[in-house]
Design an enzyme around this catalytic site. Sequence first.
Site, PDB file in Angstrom:
ATOM      1  N   GLN A 143       0.851  -1.193   0.000  1.00  0.00           N
ATOM      2  CA  GLN A 143       0.000   0.000   0.000  1.00  0.00           C
ATOM      3  C   GLN A 143       0.889   1.247   0.000  1.00  0.00           C
ATOM      4  OE1 GLN A 143      -3.620  -0.391   0.749  1.00  0.00           O
ATOM      5  NE2 GLN A 143      -3.787   1.716   0.094  1.00  0.00           N
ATOM      6  N   PHE A 144       1.392   1.625  -1.179  1.00  0.00           N
ATOM      7  CA  PHE A 144       2.296   2.772  -1.254  1.00  0.00           C
ATOM      8  C   PHE A 144       1.631   4.070  -0.802  1.00  0.00           C
ATOM      9  CE2 PHE A 144       0.165   3.188  -5.319  1.00  0.00           C
ATOM     10  CZ  PHE A 144       0.131   4.549  -5.549  1.00  0.00           C
ATOM     11  N   THR A 145       0.314   4.136  -0.834  1.00  0.00           N
ATOM     12  CA  THR A 145      -0.392   5.367  -0.460  1.00  0.00           C
ATOM     13  C   THR A 145      -0.276   5.677   1.032  1.00  0.00           C
ATOM     14  OG1 THR A 145      -2.498   4.196  -0.229  1.00  0.00           O
ATOM     15  CG2 THR A 145      -2.028   5.197  -2.379  1.00  0.00           C
TER      16      THR A 145
END
Length: 150
Positions: A78-80
């Site tokens: 989950q890069f966000t």
Amino acid sequence: MRIVAQRVSHASVTIGEKIKSEIGTGMLILLGIEDADTGEDVDWLCNKLTKMRIFGDENDAMNLDINQVGGSFLVVSQFTLHALTKKGNRPSFIRAARPEKAIPLYELFLSRLAEISGREVQSGEFGTMMEVELTNDGPVTIIMDSKNRE
């Protein structure tokens, strides 16, 4: 390395129209990796998650860890989680690690979590559009950052 850990009674990842991974009782881990992360961050988080007492005992007090309830892990990249929102209305993801750095750390996280915990570890698919479904049990949601070890 930043995570959101959610105690779940059920969680799954669907890619396209096919379920890729699914667990019952356990933890859904959303994992964000940044450029400064190393294997030390992986080990610290995996050790903390394995020993974290967030499951209810016979009195519904959070006294049990994932091993004591026979739970599983589902880890989703989950890069966000590294979004910067200070300026403007469009988040910046400049701190999120590029795939050439993030993929090896993501794979290390999966293997170390399984090794340290002795539990089943399911996963999403790095860099793929996924539908994540969960039943948050409690709800219990915990945010941890390996750079801010509170």
